[in-house]
Design a protein around this motif. Structure first.
Motif, short mmCIF file in Angstrom:
data_model
loop_
_atom_site.label_atom_id
_atom_site.label_comp_id
_atom_site.label_asym_id
_atom_site.label_seq_id
_atom_site.Cartn_x
_atom_site.Cartn_y
_atom_site.Cartn_z
N UNK A 531 0.83 -1.22 0.00
CA UNK A 531 0.00 0.00 0.00
C UNK A 531 0.86 1.27 0.00
N UNK A 532 2.00 1.20 -0.67
CA UNK A 532 2.84 2.37 -0.87
C UNK A 532 2.43 3.00 -2.19
N UNK A 533 1.91 4.22 -2.15
CA UNK A 533 1.29 4.82 -3.34
C UNK A 533 2.19 5.80 -4.07
N UNK A 534 3.47 5.81 -3.78
CA UNK A 534 4.42 6.72 -4.44
C UNK A 534 4.38 6.52 -5.96
N UNK A 535 4.46 7.61 -6.77
CA UNK A 535 4.51 7.44 -8.22
C UNK A 535 5.73 6.62 -8.64
N UNK A 536 5.50 5.61 -9.49
CA UNK A 536 6.58 4.76 -10.00
C UNK A 536 6.57 4.87 -11.52
N UNK A 537 7.70 5.34 -12.06
CA UNK A 537 7.85 5.53 -13.51
C UNK A 537 8.80 4.46 -14.04
N UNK A 538 8.34 3.67 -15.01
CA UNK A 538 9.17 2.61 -15.58
C UNK A 538 10.24 3.21 -16.48
N UNK A 539 11.44 2.68 -16.36
CA UNK A 539 12.52 2.98 -17.31
C UNK A 539 12.69 1.72 -18.15
N UNK A 540 12.26 1.75 -19.40
CA UNK A 540 12.27 0.53 -20.19
C UNK A 540 12.96 0.73 -21.53
N UNK A 541 13.77 -0.25 -21.89
CA UNK A 541 14.37 -0.26 -23.22
C UNK A 541 13.55 -1.11 -24.17
N UNK A 542 12.51 -1.77 -23.64
CA UNK A 542 11.64 -2.60 -24.48
C UNK A 542 10.54 -1.74 -25.07
N UNK A 543 10.38 -1.83 -26.38
CA UNK A 543 9.37 -1.00 -27.04
C UNK A 543 8.10 -1.78 -27.36
N UNK A 544 8.01 -3.02 -26.88
CA UNK A 544 6.85 -3.84 -27.18
C UNK A 544 5.63 -3.41 -26.36
N UNK A 545 4.45 -3.45 -26.99
CA UNK A 545 3.23 -3.02 -26.31
C UNK A 545 2.92 -3.85 -25.08
N UNK A 546 3.21 -5.18 -25.14
CA UNK A 546 2.89 -6.02 -24.00
C UNK A 546 3.75 -5.66 -22.80
N UNK A 547 4.96 -5.12 -23.05
CA UNK A 547 5.83 -4.70 -21.96
C UNK A 547 5.22 -3.47 -21.26
N UNK A 548 4.69 -2.55 -22.07
CA UNK A 548 4.05 -1.36 -21.50
C UNK A 548 2.80 -1.75 -20.71
N UNK A 549 2.03 -2.71 -21.27
CA UNK A 549 0.82 -3.15 -20.58
C UNK A 549 1.17 -3.80 -19.25
#
Length: 578
Positions: A531-549
């Motif tokens: 229940x930690x609600x801090x904003x978490x921003x992904x750093x991703x080198x994968x450009x696939x849609x399923x990775x974003x999902x």
């Protein structure tokens, strides 16, 4: 008339009556044969054929058991194929002389079957039950069969019943041949179906492996690019004019490499069916002008004339994917500039009655031979092999452009002449939206202006960067520190959970996805469970849609694609740290 003549007349009348009876019986047999023929034509297998024959023969021949023995052409002995008595189940029969005779077309009556070699392999009890046997044979393409009608009484079968069986024999032989042909075809269909199914599975596995490989290569290539472009951003802030020129050239080369990576990944998504449009309501006029500003500068640097004729509705909003529209312009206009050494490139943009967008790009470049035009939209194909050496490029841009235009329900056409130039015309259907009234716009603009003018009090914000690559740690920390933020580092997801569980002083987390010990997806899932609600921003080198999902499904708030740029960081920080 004397008695002799009377007797002769009576005999003639009796023979005539018998002839009429025979004609009636034959007519009835023919009727049954025709009915049997109709039934056999609808049979799906040999079992059904023999069952229909059994029903038909029982009307004319008095038999106790109906037995069919059969063998394939390659076997030397028969086996019981079908029987009305369990006594004959599982029996094997030797290929004897009488069986050979009936297969050659005879019908044979056996008056003492227990004494014949054909039945010596049966049990003694079963032999004693057989007092009469009527049999005939059926030759087909793939098998030989013998039909045995058995009786428990001596003399149970006559010459007439033998003749009746012979009349049914051609019908039966034809039906068996037809059904074997159908079965052979069905077997071939089944084999081909299995082969196609296996081939499809292998193709799907290969495609999935390719997608996984490209995703991995995307990560491996973007990770060092992240460091290169990030360090360029850092160095530019304290560099001389001459150094900035060199850094700009470095940045252009890195950006070109990034474009190549993106093209390869786009083609992979197209082939796998995972490529989708992300449409928004946009101001088309502003979007097109912004998209062409880069190419205008590029043409000036190359010393060629660049003309833009834009007749686009400046008020309405249109439902389009702005990124993919920009990509179409980038590929088509970029090619025109690349393949034009002198002269000019002109771009004409027009909206017709808010229903169509037409893009026409004309150049005075090298042109394309007519025989090569149809191949331009194929992956990795260029108009001339020497083009790759002289001009560079992957040959993927027009493949992606054609696919994007098709996805937008549009059309693309090419006209070209070698040495004179090329003309691309693209038409895309539009869906427009009524713009806001002036009063509504006046209410919104002050709010937007206020948001745009708000500066983040960055000194008060503490950011946790979760990244396993030391170089990337250094780059993103440098970028964030120079922007005025306090930065802490974690090498994997497990370390991030420990830090967030003990210290609630963090305002935002940048979370890499691919890390040892614990990846970013699992770490985010466990953080949200606490229940930690801090904003978490992904750093991703994968450009696939399923990775974003996957990022969104576990509770991440947003994502930034590597290589990470200062502008991307600013955009996210403005949104989540107001």
């Amino acid at each position: 008339m004397n008695s002799e003549h009377v007797e002769l007349l009576n005999e003639t009348l009796l023979e005539l009556e018998r002839s009429k009876e025979r004609e009636q019986r034959l007519a009835e047999e023919n009727r049954v044969i025709l009915a049997t023929l109709s039934a056999l034509s609808n049979a799906d297998n040999k079992y059904q054929i023999f069952e229909e024959l059994k029903k038909s023969l029982s009307q004319y021949i008095d038999f106790d058991d109906f037995v069919v023995i059969s063998k394939s052409k390659t076997c030397s002995s028969f086996f019981t194929f079908l029987t009305s008595s369990n006594d004959f189940d599982g029996k094997q029969w030797q290929h004897t002389k009488k069986f050979k005779r009936v297969l050659d077309g005879e019908s044979i009556i056996l008056f003492e079957p227990e004494e014949q070699e054909e039945f010596q392999y049966l049990s003694r009890e079963l032999q004693q039950q057989l007092k009469s046997v009527l049999m005939t044979g059926i030759r087909a393409e793939a098998s030989d069969s013998v039909l045995l009608l058995t009786g428990t009484k001596k003399g149970q079968f006559s010459i007439e019943t033998k003749a009746t069986l012979l009349r049914f024999r051609p019908l039966l032989e034809r039906a068996i041949s037809d059904i074997e042909y159908k079965e052979e075809l069905q077997q071939l269909v089944n084999i081909k179906t299995r082969e196609l199914s296996i081939a499809q599975q292998q193709a799907e596995q290969a495609n999935e492996s390719k997608s996984q490989f490209l995703a991995m290569m995307s990560h491996e290539l973007r990770t060092p690019l992240n460091a290169v472009l990030g360090l360029i951003d850092v160095l530019r802030q304290k560099s001389s004019t001459e150094q900035c020129v060199l850094l700009e050239q470095m940045e252009n080369s890195a950006e070109l490499l990034l474009i190549i990576i993106n093209d390869i990944l786009d083609v992979s998504r197209i082939e796998s069916g995972h490529f989708k449009l992300q449409c928004n309501w946009i101001n088309l006029d502003k979007q097109l002008r912004h998209s062409l500003s880069y190419h205008e500068q590029l043409a000036v640097e190359k010393g060629i004339q660049f003309e833009i004729e834009q007749d686009v509705d400046t008020i309405s909003n249109y439902w389009l994917d702005p990124t993919r529209l920009t990509q179409i312009l980038y590929n088509v206009v970029g090619n025109a500039i690349k393949f034009t050494a002198k002269g000019k490139v002109s771009v004409k943009l027009t909206t017709y009655q808010q229903e169509w967008l037409e893009i026409v790009v004309t150049d005075t470049g090298i042109g394309i031979d007519q025989s090569r035009l149809e191949q331009l939209f194929s992956p990795f194909i260029q108009a001339d092999n020497s083009i790759t050496r002289n001009y560079g490029g992957t040959g993927l841009g027009l493949t992606i452009t054609k696919y994007l235009v098709d996805m937008m329900d549009g059309e693309i056409h090419i006209e070209s002449h070698v040495g004179k130039g090329t003309r691309f015309s693209i038409r895309v259907p539009l869906q427009s939206q009524t713009p806001l009234s002036g009063q509504e716009q006046n209410l919104i603009e002050p709010v937007e202006a206020l948001n745009a003018s708000v500066e983040i009090e960055s000194k008060a914000h503490h950011i946790l960067v979760v990244e396993d690559t030391k170089t990337n740690q250094m780059v993103i920390k440098l970028l964030l520190t120079r922007m005025g933020y306090k930065v802490s580092l974690a090498n994997n997801g497990l370390e991030a959970i420990d830090l967030l569980s003990c210290d609630h002083d963090y305002d935002l987390v940048f979370m890499d996805l691919s890390m040892p010990v614990m990846d970013g997806i699992e770490a985010t899932r466990l953080i949200r469970e606490k229940h930690i609600s801090i904003p978490i921003i992904a750093l991703t080198a994968h450009a696939m849609n399923q990775e974003k999902a996957s990022c969104m499904n576990v509770g991440m708030n947003d994502f930034i694609m590597k290589p990470i740029r200062t502008q991307d960081l600013n955009t996210v920080l403005q949104q989540y740290l107001r």
